[in-house]
Each structure stands twice: as C-alpha cells, then as structure tokens.
Design a protein around this motif. Structure first.
Motif, PDB file in Angstrom:
ATOM      1  N   ILE A  18      26.808 198.661  95.291  1.00 19.56           N
ATOM      2  CA  ILE A  18      26.865 198.608  96.743  1.00 19.56           C
ATOM      3  C   ILE A  18      28.151 197.492  96.857  1.00 19.56           C
ATOM      4  CG2 ILE A  18      26.042 197.719  99.009  1.00 19.56           C
ATOM      5  CD1 ILE A  18      23.453 199.092  97.931  1.00 19.56           C
ATOM      6  N   PRO A 184      19.162 199.484 103.135  1.00 21.59           N
ATOM      7  CA  PRO A 184      19.170 200.507 102.472  1.00 21.59           C
ATOM      8  C   PRO A 184      17.953 201.334 101.860  1.00 21.59           C
ATOM      9  CG  PRO A 184      20.811 199.307 101.620  1.00 21.59           C
ATOM     10  CD  PRO A 184      19.875 198.464 102.277  1.00 21.59           C
ATOM     11  N   VAL A 187      19.652 204.219  96.888  1.00 22.47           N
ATOM     12  CA  VAL A 187      21.110 204.407  96.488  1.00 22.47           C
ATOM     13  C   VAL A 187      21.148 204.746  94.991  1.00 22.47           C
ATOM     14  CG1 VAL A 187      23.239 203.341  97.062  1.00 22.47           C
ATOM     15  CG2 VAL A 187      21.223 203.046  98.353  1.00 22.47           C
ATOM     16  N   THR A 189      22.609 203.605  92.151  1.00 29.06           N
ATOM     17  CA  THR A 189      23.239 202.420  91.553  1.00 29.06           C
ATOM     18  C   THR A 189      22.684 202.245  90.100  1.00 29.06           C
ATOM     19  OG1 THR A 189      21.484 201.054  92.498  1.00 29.06           O
ATOM     20  CG2 THR A 189      23.234 201.628  93.822  1.00 29.06           C
ATOM     21  N   ALA A 220      21.353 208.064  98.816  1.00 26.87           N
ATOM     22  CA  ALA A 220      22.637 207.741  98.955  1.00 26.87           C
ATOM     23  C   ALA A 220      23.796 207.186  98.017  1.00 26.87           C
ATOM     24  CB  ALA A 220      22.303 206.507 100.035  1.00 26.87           C
ATOM     25  N   GLN A 221      24.707 207.463  98.446  1.00 33.33           N
ATOM     26  CA  GLN A 221      25.888 206.963  97.259  1.00 33.33           C
ATOM     27  C   GLN A 221      26.381 205.389  97.952  1.00 33.33           C
ATOM     28  OE1 GLN A 221      26.876 208.352  94.674  1.00 33.33           O
ATOM     29  NE2 GLN A 221      24.986 209.939  95.268  1.00 33.33           N
ATOM     30  N   PRO A 222      26.739 204.529  97.028  1.00 30.03           N
ATOM     31  CA  PRO A 222      27.080 203.086  97.646  1.00 30.03           C
ATOM     32  C   PRO A 222      28.309 203.252  98.552  1.00 30.03           C
ATOM     33  CG  PRO A 222      26.850 203.246  95.112  1.00 30.03           C
ATOM     34  CD  PRO A 222      26.755 204.570  95.527  1.00 30.03           C
ATOM     35  N   GLU A 224      28.282 205.116 101.018  1.00 34.87           N
ATOM     36  CA  GLU A 224      27.733 205.263 102.358  1.00 34.87           C
ATOM     37  C   GLU A 224      27.209 204.069 102.935  1.00 34.87           C
ATOM     38  OE1 GLU A 224      26.464 209.754 102.437  1.00 34.87           O
ATOM     39  OE2 GLU A 224      25.687 208.629 100.971  1.00 34.87           O
ATOM     40  N   ILE A 225      26.560 203.293 102.170  1.00 27.86           N
ATOM     41  CA  ILE A 225      26.082 201.879 102.481  1.00 27.86           C
ATOM     42  C   ILE A 225      27.294 200.990 102.902  1.00 27.86           C
ATOM     43  CG2 ILE A 225      24.654 200.061 101.942  1.00 27.86           C
ATOM     44  CD1 ILE A 225      23.384 202.836 102.070  1.00 27.86           C
ATOM     45  N   ASN A 248      18.867 205.174 105.512  1.00 22.72           N
ATOM     46  CA  ASN A 248      17.788 205.702 104.415  1.00 22.72           C
ATOM     47  C   ASN A 248      17.654 207.141 104.419  1.00 22.72           C
ATOM     48  OD1 ASN A 248      16.329 205.966 106.603  1.00 22.72           O
ATOM     49  ND2 ASN A 248      14.649 204.477 106.119  1.00 22.72           N
TER      50      ASN A 248
END
Length: 252
Positions: A18, A184, A187, A189, A220-222, A224-225, A248
């Motif tokens: 992230i 979040p 994710v 990561t 989620a993908q980084p 998106e955060i 989330n």
C-alpha cells in the motif's frame, strides 16, 4: 489530475504494498514524495521508479519507532523539498499469535511499529503544518481493529490508530489540518502473502478463501487503497476530518 502540485508528501512503509502504491499515486498527481522505509535501499526502487516517470521523490531510511530518527527524517524532507503538507502513516508489522502464546516482546513490537510510530510522525509533521496552517494526515488502520483471532496486538494497535486520529482531528482542526484514517480489509500485499505462508497456506488459496467472505468476491489491490488515501490527502476532502473509512469490499 494534479491535486498535489506544489505539495510535499511523506509516505512511511513505502517500499512495497500500500505504501508504494500510495507514493506512486501522489507523485503521479504532482506531489514531491519522500519514500520512507526502515532501510533506504528498500525505498530507493520506488523513488527511482517515480523519478523515471518524471516525478519528484527521495528515498529515506528511517526507523519510525525512534523519535530522533523521525525528527531527522522530517527535517531532511523540509530541507529537500521546502515544506511538508501531507503525511501518510502506513508503516507497520504483524506478529500474529494467540493470546496465551504471545510473548510481551511481540506485543511491544507491534504497538511500537503500528501506533507509537504514528504518534511520533504526527508530532514531528504537525510542527511544520501548524506553522503553514495547512496539512493533511492519513493514518492506516485496519478492519482488524474490530477484532481478529490471533492478532490481539495488531487489533489493539489499529484500534488505537482510530482513537489517535479522532483526537488529532480535534486538536489540529483549527490550523486547517485534517486527520483521517483508512481501514482496509484484505489487501493483496507482501505482508498478507507472508501471513499466508506463515500459517501454512498458499497465498493465492488464502486470498480465494478470503474473497469468498467478501461481498465483492475479491480481495483489494494496493492501488485501490491508495486511491482512497489520495482522496483524503487532497483538497477534495477539505471538510472531512476525524473519520475512519473502511475499505473492505463490503465485508461486515
């Protein structure tokens, strides 16, 4: 977009995940970015990628649990870029264990890296922001703040982040400094992949099991955060402060 033209941002824990995505996002929108991680070499790849794409970035090694190191890092950023307008507190670690097996050293390490570090970085940054009468601080909390088996230390730290965020919003609001948190869920990561391996799971299978419990049916993908962090760090969120935004996929 160029929402961060003439702004300087510090992103901690920015060598991967992230943090790296956030550094790229802010730089892509015009910010000069201090890519901060425990070891400068770890942050240099991200800083080099930003500069290769035409942005401005510097890699800084800093132990954000060390008050003197945080003060030195902040001074370096101000000297390099001439100010400090945005702080993204993303650095953190996990040391998962059930309560009855958790040594106090694991408790202390997670609280220091995930909560005390934010206090120190906010304290150093606000000196610059109060003088300028402008600032945006975004702290990374987690869905784990609501409780998560095997993460008493991490959950307590991330819940503490939300309390810290709400309190700093009250104290710093009169200086046009907005303080918010992003929490979040799962994710994809390196940290969550490491958690999967540590628990004997394949990272892809671990993600799939998590996705089955999420209304959007994916993790989620980084980036998106990072997009949510960028919103809260921008003047598009000029009247938003003291909030924790859960990102989330609709999980409850």
């Amino acid at each position: 977009m160029s929402r961060f033209t003439d702004r300087t941002a510090v992103v901690t824990g920015a060598a991967q995940g992230i943090g790296a995505a956030t550094a790229h996002r802010l730089a892509g929108e015009g910010a000069a970015v201090a890519v901060v991680d425990l070891v400068a070499d770890g942050a240099r790849t991200v800083a080099d990628e930003i500069t290769a794409a035409g942005g401005r970035a510097v890699a800084i090694g800093c132990d954000v649990t060390d008050a003197d190191a945080v003060e030195a890092m902040t001074a370096q950023v101000v000297e390099t870029f001439g100010g400090l307008h945005v702080l993204v507190n993303n650095a953190g670690i996990t040391r998962d264990n059930l309560l009855f097996k958790m040594p106090v050293e694991e408790w202390d390490a997670v609280l220091a890296a995930n909560l005390t570090s934010m206090f120190l970085c906010c304290q150093a940054a606000q000196r610059q922001m109060v003088t300028a009468r402008y600032g945006r601080i975004v702290n990374l909390s987690s869905r784990s703040a609501l409780g998560n088996r095997g993460q008493a230390n991490y959950a307590a730290a991330k819940a503490g982040v939300q309390g810290l965020t709400a309190t700093l919003a009250l104290e710093l609001g009169p200086f046009d400094i907005a303080v918010n948190a992003v929490a979040p869920g799962y994710v994809a990561t390196p940290m969550t992949a490491a958690t999967a391996v540590r628990t004997g799971s394949d990272p892809a299978a671990h993600q799939q099991r998590a996705a089955e419990q999420i209304p959007l049916r994916r993790v989620a993908q980084p980036a998106e955060i990072a997009s949510v962090i960028a919103f809260l760090a921008s003047d598009d969120a000029s009247y938003v402060t003291g909030q924790t935004l859960y990102v989330n996929g609709g999980a409850r």
